[in-house]
Write a protein that holds these residues in place. Structure first.
Motif, PDB file in Angstrom:
ATOM      1  N   SER A 192     -59.732 -40.477 -61.980  1.00  0.00           N
ATOM      2  CA  SER A 192     -59.027 -39.287 -62.453  1.00  0.00           C
ATOM      3  C   SER A 192     -58.117 -39.609 -63.626  1.00  0.00           C
ATOM      4  O   SER A 192     -58.107 -38.895 -64.639  1.00  0.00           O
ATOM      5  CB  SER A 192     -58.218 -38.685 -61.302  1.00  0.00           C
ATOM      6  N   ARG A 193     -57.379 -40.712 -63.515  1.00  0.00           N
ATOM      7  CA  ARG A 193     -56.417 -41.051 -64.577  1.00  0.00           C
ATOM      8  C   ARG A 193     -57.113 -41.554 -65.836  1.00  0.00           C
ATOM      9  O   ARG A 193     -56.645 -41.300 -66.955  1.00  0.00           O
ATOM     10  CB  ARG A 193     -55.417 -42.080 -64.048  1.00  0.00           C
ATOM     11  N   VAL A 194     -58.233 -42.259 -65.664  1.00  0.00           N
ATOM     12  CA  VAL A 194     -58.975 -42.724 -66.833  1.00  0.00           C
ATOM     13  C   VAL A 194     -59.528 -41.532 -67.613  1.00  0.00           C
ATOM     14  O   VAL A 194     -59.485 -41.495 -68.845  1.00  0.00           O
ATOM     15  CB  VAL A 194     -60.115 -43.672 -66.409  1.00  0.00           C
ATOM     16  N   ARG A 195     -60.039 -40.536 -66.883  1.00  0.00           N
ATOM     17  CA  ARG A 195     -60.577 -39.349 -67.559  1.00  0.00           C
ATOM     18  C   ARG A 195     -59.485 -38.604 -68.311  1.00  0.00           C
ATOM     19  O   ARG A 195     -59.702 -38.132 -69.438  1.00  0.00           O
ATOM     20  CB  ARG A 195     -61.238 -38.433 -66.525  1.00  0.00           C
ATOM     21  N   LYS A 196     -58.314 -38.481 -67.690  1.00  0.00           N
ATOM     22  CA  LYS A 196     -57.203 -37.813 -68.363  1.00  0.00           C
ATOM     23  C   LYS A 196     -56.779 -38.578 -69.610  1.00  0.00           C
ATOM     24  O   LYS A 196     -56.520 -37.997 -70.662  1.00  0.00           O
ATOM     25  CB  LYS A 196     -56.022 -37.661 -67.405  1.00  0.00           C
ATOM     26  N   ARG A 197     -56.722 -39.916 -69.472  1.00  0.00           N
ATOM     27  CA  ARG A 197     -56.331 -40.738 -70.624  1.00  0.00           C
ATOM     28  C   ARG A 197     -57.358 -40.630 -71.744  1.00  0.00           C
ATOM     29  O   ARG A 197     -56.999 -40.483 -72.927  1.00  0.00           O
ATOM     30  CB  ARG A 197     -56.184 -42.200 -70.168  1.00  0.00           C
ATOM     31  N   ALA A 198     -58.635 -40.676 -71.384  1.00  0.00           N
ATOM     32  CA  ALA A 198     -59.686 -40.581 -72.394  1.00  0.00           C
ATOM     33  C   ALA A 198     -59.643 -39.228 -73.091  1.00  0.00           C
ATOM     34  O   ALA A 198     -59.819 -39.133 -74.313  1.00  0.00           O
ATOM     35  CB  ALA A 198     -61.051 -40.808 -71.748  1.00  0.00           C
ATOM     36  N   GLN A 199     -59.403 -38.173 -72.324  1.00  0.00           N
ATOM     37  CA  GLN A 199     -59.330 -36.834 -72.916  1.00  0.00           C
ATOM     38  C   GLN A 199     -58.190 -36.730 -73.918  1.00  0.00           C
ATOM     39  O   GLN A 199     -58.342 -36.155 -75.000  1.00  0.00           O
ATOM     40  CB  GLN A 199     -59.163 -35.783 -71.819  1.00  0.00           C
ATOM     41  N   LYS A 200     -57.043 -37.327 -73.574  1.00  0.00           N
ATOM     42  CA  LYS A 200     -55.914 -37.308 -74.505  1.00  0.00           C
ATOM     43  C   LYS A 200     -56.250 -38.059 -75.795  1.00  0.00           C
ATOM     44  O   LYS A 200     -55.883 -37.637 -76.891  1.00  0.00           O
ATOM     45  CB  LYS A 200     -54.683 -37.931 -73.837  1.00  0.00           C
ATOM     46  N   ILE A 201     -56.955 -39.192 -75.643  1.00  0.00           N
ATOM     47  CA  ILE A 201     -57.299 -39.996 -76.823  1.00  0.00           C
ATOM     48  C   ILE A 201     -58.259 -39.230 -77.737  1.00  0.00           C
ATOM     49  O   ILE A 201     -58.121 -39.235 -78.968  1.00  0.00           O
ATOM     50  CB  ILE A 201     -57.904 -41.341 -76.396  1.00  0.00           C
ATOM     51  N   THR A 202     -59.252 -38.537 -77.127  1.00  0.00           N
ATOM     52  CA  THR A 202     -60.225 -37.804 -77.946  1.00  0.00           C
ATOM     53  C   THR A 202     -59.595 -36.645 -78.704  1.00  0.00           C
ATOM     54  O   THR A 202     -60.146 -36.180 -79.705  1.00  0.00           O
ATOM     55  CB  THR A 202     -61.369 -37.253 -77.075  1.00  0.00           C
ATOM     56  N   LEU A 203     -58.445 -36.186 -78.241  1.00  0.00           N
ATOM     57  CA  LEU A 203     -57.768 -35.068 -78.904  1.00  0.00           C
ATOM     58  C   LEU A 203     -56.693 -35.531 -79.887  1.00  0.00           C
ATOM     59  O   LEU A 203     -56.018 -34.704 -80.507  1.00  0.00           O
ATOM     60  CB  LEU A 203     -57.126 -34.146 -77.848  1.00  0.00           C
ATOM     61  N   ASP A 204     -56.537 -36.847 -80.019  1.00  0.00           N
ATOM     62  CA  ASP A 204     -55.464 -37.383 -80.866  1.00  0.00           C
ATOM     63  C   ASP A 204     -56.044 -38.343 -81.909  1.00  0.00           C
ATOM     64  O   ASP A 204     -56.191 -39.535 -81.642  1.00  0.00           O
ATOM     65  CB  ASP A 204     -54.438 -38.105 -79.990  1.00  0.00           C
ATOM     66  N   PRO A 205     -56.404 -37.846 -83.103  1.00  0.00           N
ATOM     67  CA  PRO A 205     -56.990 -38.716 -84.133  1.00  0.00           C
ATOM     68  C   PRO A 205     -56.082 -39.871 -84.558  1.00  0.00           C
ATOM     69  O   PRO A 205     -56.572 -40.858 -85.126  1.00  0.00           O
ATOM     70  CB  PRO A 205     -57.224 -37.751 -85.307  1.00  0.00           C
ATOM     71  N   SER A 206     -54.776 -39.772 -84.294  1.00  0.00           N
ATOM     72  CA  SER A 206     -53.864 -40.844 -84.701  1.00  0.00           C
ATOM     73  C   SER A 206     -53.853 -41.997 -83.696  1.00  0.00           C
ATOM     74  O   SER A 206     -53.260 -43.045 -83.968  1.00  0.00           O
ATOM     75  CB  SER A 206     -52.443 -40.295 -84.852  1.00  0.00           C
ATOM     76  N   PRO A 208     -54.879 -45.283 -81.810  1.00  0.00           N
ATOM     77  CA  PRO A 208     -55.650 -46.438 -82.294  1.00  0.00           C
ATOM     78  C   PRO A 208     -57.031 -46.580 -81.654  1.00  0.00           C
ATOM     79  O   PRO A 208     -57.917 -47.220 -82.211  1.00  0.00           O
ATOM     80  CB  PRO A 208     -54.746 -47.643 -81.966  1.00  0.00           C
ATOM     81  N   ARG A 209     -57.237 -46.000 -80.457  1.00  0.00           N
ATOM     82  CA  ARG A 209     -58.533 -46.102 -79.789  1.00  0.00           C
ATOM     83  C   ARG A 209     -59.423 -44.892 -80.034  1.00  0.00           C
ATOM     84  O   ARG A 209     -60.538 -44.814 -79.499  1.00  0.00           O
ATOM     85  CB  ARG A 209     -58.339 -46.268 -78.280  1.00  0.00           C
ATOM     86  N   TYR A 210     -58.965 -43.958 -80.850  1.00  0.00           N
ATOM     87  CA  TYR A 210     -59.739 -42.744 -81.127  1.00  0.00           C
ATOM     88  C   TYR A 210     -61.142 -43.044 -81.671  1.00  0.00           C
ATOM     89  O   TYR A 210     -62.121 -42.398 -81.266  1.00  0.00           O
ATOM     90  CB  TYR A 210     -58.956 -41.862 -82.101  1.00  0.00           C
ATOM     91  N   PRO A 211     -61.326 -44.029 -82.575  1.00  0.00           N
ATOM     92  CA  PRO A 211     -62.668 -44.260 -83.156  1.00  0.00           C
ATOM     93  C   PRO A 211     -63.725 -44.703 -82.146  1.00  0.00           C
ATOM     94  O   PRO A 211     -64.921 -44.592 -82.443  1.00  0.00           O
ATOM     95  CB  PRO A 211     -62.406 -45.364 -84.194  1.00  0.00           C
ATOM     96  N   ILE A 212     -63.332 -45.217 -80.970  1.00  0.00           N
ATOM     97  CA  ILE A 212     -64.368 -45.704 -80.039  1.00  0.00           C
ATOM     98  C   ILE A 212     -65.083 -44.550 -79.342  1.00  0.00           C
ATOM     99  O   ILE A 212     -66.131 -44.747 -78.740  1.00  0.00           O
ATOM    100  CB  ILE A 212     -63.778 -46.647 -78.966  1.00  0.00           C
ATOM    101  N   PHE A 213     -64.509 -43.346 -79.400  1.00  0.00           N
ATOM    102  CA  PHE A 213     -65.141 -42.190 -78.769  1.00  0.00           C
ATOM    103  C   PHE A 213     -65.960 -41.431 -79.816  1.00  0.00           C
ATOM    104  O   PHE A 213     -65.415 -40.766 -80.693  1.00  0.00           O
ATOM    105  CB  PHE A 213     -64.088 -41.269 -78.147  1.00  0.00           C
TER     106      PHE A 213
END
Length: 236
Positions: A192-206, A208-213
């Motif tokens: 659950s927490r990994v999915r929430k974290r990944a979702q936040k990253i995909t919505l935040d182009p700034s 640092p891990r955004y390019p891996i998605f």
């Protein structure tokens, strides 16, 4: 907040060195390539100079250095010095509540959180003896015990061994018996927490891990990260 504003201009100038700040806790992370440590050591020196110019004192007795190197025969590196004091080299250190080891294994961290969680089970048992309602017992477990077990879980759970996960889950089962009701497993909480974290990253182009998605052509699913080692794969 005032201290964070005061130290806002304390930054790293070299892209291979990251400077992480949390209140008065500062960590430098340097990527050493081809044996060239000059940028890393220069940033350490600049940090000491910045502190001196801004009336802040670095506590060299609390400063340590940890080297992560997975080569079979890593070379011996010269010791790091700050203000003529040699920085101690360690195999692990505690970073914002999480124990990180130089082999990037999580035994020490899991030992620590299992011990802390088991100690807090005592208070759960005491509350049960006082006939506290089940719903309040669950709230106490979530706030006081589960919060310990899940500290930075998105970082270490994917690389934890099966035996370590069993140890952690035994603590959850003990709490279930005390409270008398099923509780979320650590695997469920992690997912659950990994999915929430990944979702936040995909919505935040700034981020640092955004390019891996990267979205697949369908636009509905993301492409799996390309990794060469199991360690790297588990970090996702």
């Amino acid at each position: 907040m005032l201290f964070s504003l005061y130290t806002n201009d304390c930054t790293s100038k070299d892209p291979s060195v990251k400077l992480l700040k949390f209140a008065d806790d500062t960590t430098l992370i340097g990527l050493i390539q081809d044996g060239d440590e000059s940028a890393y050591r220069q940033e350490v020196e600049q940090l000491a100079v910045w502190c001196s110019l801004n009336n802040l004192e670095l506590n060299t007795l609390k400063t340590v250095e940890m080297i992560v190197d997975f080569r079979r025969n890593p070379p011996a590196l010269p010791p790091l010095t700050i203000m003529n004091s040699t920085v101690a080299a360690v195999e692990s250190f505690r970073f914002l509540g999480t124990t990180i080891s130089q082999d990037l294994k999580w035994d020490n961290h899991i030992d620590s959180i299992v011990k802390k969680a088991q100690q807090r089970l005592y208070f759960l048992r005491q509350l049960r003896k006082f006939n506290l309602p089940q719903e309040l017992l669950k709230q106490f477990y979530s706030a006081v015990i589960e919060s310990v077990l899940c500290t930075s879980i998105t970082v270490w759970f994917g690389s934890a061994t099966k035996s370590d996960i069993r140890r952690l889950q035994r603590t959850v089962r003990t709490a279930e018996r005390i409270i008398g009701t099923p509780l979320p497993t650590l695997q469920e909480l992690y997912t659950s927490r990994v999915r929430k974290r990944a979702q936040k990253i995909t919505l935040d182009p700034s981020h640092p891990r955004y390019p891996i998605f990267e979205l697949l052509p369908s636009g509905r699913r993301f492409r799996a990260a390309n990794t060469r080692t199991v360690r790297h794969k588990n970090s996702f």
